[in-house]
Design a protein around this motif. Structure first.
Motif, short mmCIF file in Angstrom:
data_model
loop_
_atom_site.label_atom_id
_atom_site.label_comp_id
_atom_site.label_asym_id
_atom_site.label_seq_id
_atom_site.Cartn_x
_atom_site.Cartn_y
_atom_site.Cartn_z
N THR A 79 0.86 -1.19 0.00
CA THR A 79 0.00 0.00 0.00
C THR A 79 0.90 1.24 0.00
O THR A 79 2.06 1.18 0.39
N VAL A 80 0.33 2.33 -0.47
CA VAL A 80 1.04 3.62 -0.41
C VAL A 80 0.10 4.62 0.25
O VAL A 80 -1.07 4.73 -0.14
N LYS A 81 0.63 5.32 1.25
CA LYS A 81 -0.19 6.31 1.96
C LYS A 81 -0.12 7.66 1.25
O LYS A 81 0.87 7.97 0.58
N ARG A 82 -1.15 8.43 1.46
CA ARG A 82 -1.19 9.78 0.92
C ARG A 82 0.06 10.56 1.33
O ARG A 82 0.43 10.56 2.51
N GLY A 83 0.73 11.18 0.35
CA GLY A 83 1.89 12.02 0.65
C GLY A 83 3.21 11.27 0.75
O GLY A 83 4.26 11.89 0.90
N GLU A 84 3.18 9.94 0.64
CA GLU A 84 4.43 9.18 0.73
C GLU A 84 5.23 9.26 -0.55
O GLU A 84 4.67 9.46 -1.64
N LEU A 85 6.55 9.02 -0.42
CA LEU A 85 7.38 8.78 -1.60
C LEU A 85 7.84 7.33 -1.50
O LEU A 85 8.59 6.97 -0.59
N LEU A 86 7.31 6.51 -2.38
CA LEU A 86 7.68 5.09 -2.41
C LEU A 86 8.74 4.88 -3.49
O LEU A 86 8.52 5.25 -4.65
N GLY A 87 9.88 4.32 -3.11
CA GLY A 87 10.93 4.03 -4.08
C GLY A 87 10.89 2.56 -4.47
O GLY A 87 10.67 1.71 -3.61
N ILE A 88 11.06 2.29 -5.77
CA ILE A 88 11.11 0.89 -6.21
C ILE A 88 12.46 0.66 -6.88
O ILE A 88 12.84 1.40 -7.80
N ALA A 110 2.14 24.68 -13.99
CA ALA A 110 3.02 23.58 -14.42
C ALA A 110 4.37 24.14 -14.91
O ALA A 110 5.43 23.58 -14.62
N LEU A 111 4.34 25.29 -15.62
CA LEU A 111 5.59 25.91 -16.09
C LEU A 111 6.42 26.39 -14.91
O LEU A 111 7.64 26.20 -14.87
N GLU A 112 5.74 26.99 -13.95
CA GLU A 112 6.41 27.58 -12.79
C GLU A 112 7.09 26.48 -11.95
O GLU A 112 8.28 26.55 -11.66
N VAL A 113 6.31 25.47 -11.61
CA VAL A 113 6.80 24.47 -10.66
C VAL A 113 7.92 23.62 -11.27
O VAL A 113 8.82 23.17 -10.57
N THR A 114 7.90 23.46 -12.60
CA THR A 114 8.94 22.65 -13.23
C THR A 114 10.12 23.51 -13.70
O THR A 114 11.06 22.99 -14.30
N GLY A 115 10.05 24.81 -13.43
CA GLY A 115 11.15 25.71 -13.79
C GLY A 115 11.28 25.93 -15.29
O GLY A 115 12.38 26.20 -15.78
N VAL A 173 11.16 16.11 -8.39
CA VAL A 173 10.33 15.06 -7.76
C VAL A 173 10.24 15.30 -6.24
O VAL A 173 9.16 15.23 -5.66
N SER A 174 11.38 15.64 -5.63
CA SER A 174 11.36 15.91 -4.18
C SER A 174 10.47 17.10 -3.87
O SER A 174 9.70 17.08 -2.91
N LEU A 175 10.58 18.13 -4.69
CA LEU A 175 9.77 19.35 -4.48
C LEU A 175 8.28 19.03 -4.56
O LEU A 175 7.49 19.46 -3.72
N LEU A 176 7.91 18.26 -5.56
CA LEU A 176 6.49 17.94 -5.75
C LEU A 176 5.96 17.16 -4.55
O LEU A 176 4.84 17.36 -4.09
N ASN A 177 6.81 16.26 -4.05
CA ASN A 177 6.39 15.43 -2.92
C ASN A 177 6.34 16.25 -1.63
O ASN A 177 5.35 16.23 -0.91
N ARG A 178 7.39 16.99 -1.36
CA ARG A 178 7.48 17.67 -0.06
C ARG A 178 6.68 18.95 0.00
O ARG A 178 6.04 19.23 0.99
N GLU A 179 6.75 19.75 -1.06
CA GLU A 179 6.10 21.07 -1.00
C GLU A 179 4.66 21.02 -1.49
O GLU A 179 3.85 21.84 -1.10
#
Ligand SMILES: Nc1ncnc2c1ncn2[C@@H]1O[C@H](COP(=O)(O)OP(=O)(O)OP(=O)(O)O)[C@@H](O)[C@H]1O
Length: 286
Positions: free
Chosen positions: A27-36, A133-138, A192-198
């Motif tokens: 399972t994956v919880k809301r807000g988690e970063l799951l690495g495979i 989308a333009l802003e967040v991806t720089g 990817v970190s920014l999208l997950n954390r912020e």
């Protein structure tokens, strides 16, 4: 709240002799970063394709078990085998290995807006999502560029921007940095970190660079021959360094060295990052 729930999943491609996924449950919880992570052919890409329903709806085969996606915003549950891919794509965005294969418009702006026009959104909403989308991806300032002229890292960020514009609450990325140089890799993994954390986006990330996964993931799954062979926090998975090495998973140098030193009784624990290693041996990482 679990936003992804995979239960006893088995999948065999048409005409394939063997199952590519065998009894996979997690399972994956809301807000988690799951690495495979895991060796080539382990079933990682196949698993990604099950998370937004491409398997079994578009790519058919022998499919058993359940993949249930919950939209955290509405609480609605979707069993992927009963839900059309476009419905699932609004909740789960999928980014593939090779950015070029995902880009087919003449400009950056058209590439991002492409999916939005098909959603029948109002002009203002399209513009709002495009800007975000333009802003967040720089990528602001590159709206008019021809996508093939962008760097590899920019192209992959554009592929992510196009997915983000659909406003998914979960993103699944299948080795998004494998075609990139170290600069591009840093750009994409930083995003990817920014999208997950912020931005609170739940992330499932398949990544060969174990150092990133062990450093940033909340939980890690290791796949081999279609099965989950290890599952846990980065610290728990790193404890199994010998198993990982046997599978051919490349370990971060700090982990390799501290694990060896622990075996020899020199250090009391194994650590995941160079900073932690330096702290452990009494030198600040500053
Ligand atoms: N379209 C397909 N038809 C038949 N078999 C397939 C298909 N795609 C993948 N497979 C098989 O399924 C198994 C799992 O492959 P998959 O690509 O999911 O692994 P992976 O862990 O993502 O590997 P990699 O790291 O090389 O991308 C492999 O044995 C592969 O040959």
């Amino acid at each position: 709240m679990n936003v992804i729930s995979v239960e006893d999943l088995r999948f065999r491609y048409r005409r394939a002799e063997r199952y590519s996924l065998k009894d996979v449950s997690f399972t994956v919880k809301r807000g988690e970063l799951l690495g495979i992570i895991g060796p080539s052919g382990g079933g990682k890409s196949t698993l990604c394709l099950t998370l937004n329903g491409i398997i079994p709806n578009s790519i058919k085969g022998e499919f058993e078990g359940d993949v249930v996606i919950t939209d955290p915003r509405t609480g609605e549950e979707y069993n992927t085998k009963e839900t059309p891919v476009p419905t699932l794509s609004a909740v789960v965005g999928l980014v593939l290995q090779n950015p070029e294969s995902q880009l087919f418009n003449m400009t950056v702006e058209e590439e991002i807006a492409f999916g939005l026009e098909n959603l029948g959104l109002e002009r203002n909403e399209i513009l709002r999502r495009l800007r975000w989308a333009l802003e967040v991806t720089g990528l602001r300032g590159l709206e008019g560029e021809f996508p093939p002229n962008l760097s590899g890292g920019q192209q992959q960020r554009l592929a992510i921007a196009a997915v983000l514009a659909m406003d998914p609450s979960i993103i699944v990325l299948d080795e998004p940095t494998s075609q990139l140089d170290p600069v591009g890799r840093r750009e994409v993994l930083g995003l990817v970190s920014l999208l997950n954390r912020e931005h609170g986006i739940t992330v499932v990330l398949v990544e060969h660079h174990t150092d990133y996964i062990l450093r940033y993931a909340d939980r890690v799954i290791v796949m081999d021959r279609g099965e989950i062979v290890l599952q846990g926090t980065p610290e728990e998975v790193a404890e199994e360094a010998d198993t990982l090495r046997k599978l051919g998973v490349k370990l971060p140098p700090a982990l390799e060295v501290s694990h060896e030193l622990r075996k020899r009784g020199v250090l009391g624990e194994a650590v995941l990052t160079p900073e932690a290693f330096l702290r452990l041996i009494g030198r600040s990482s500053d």
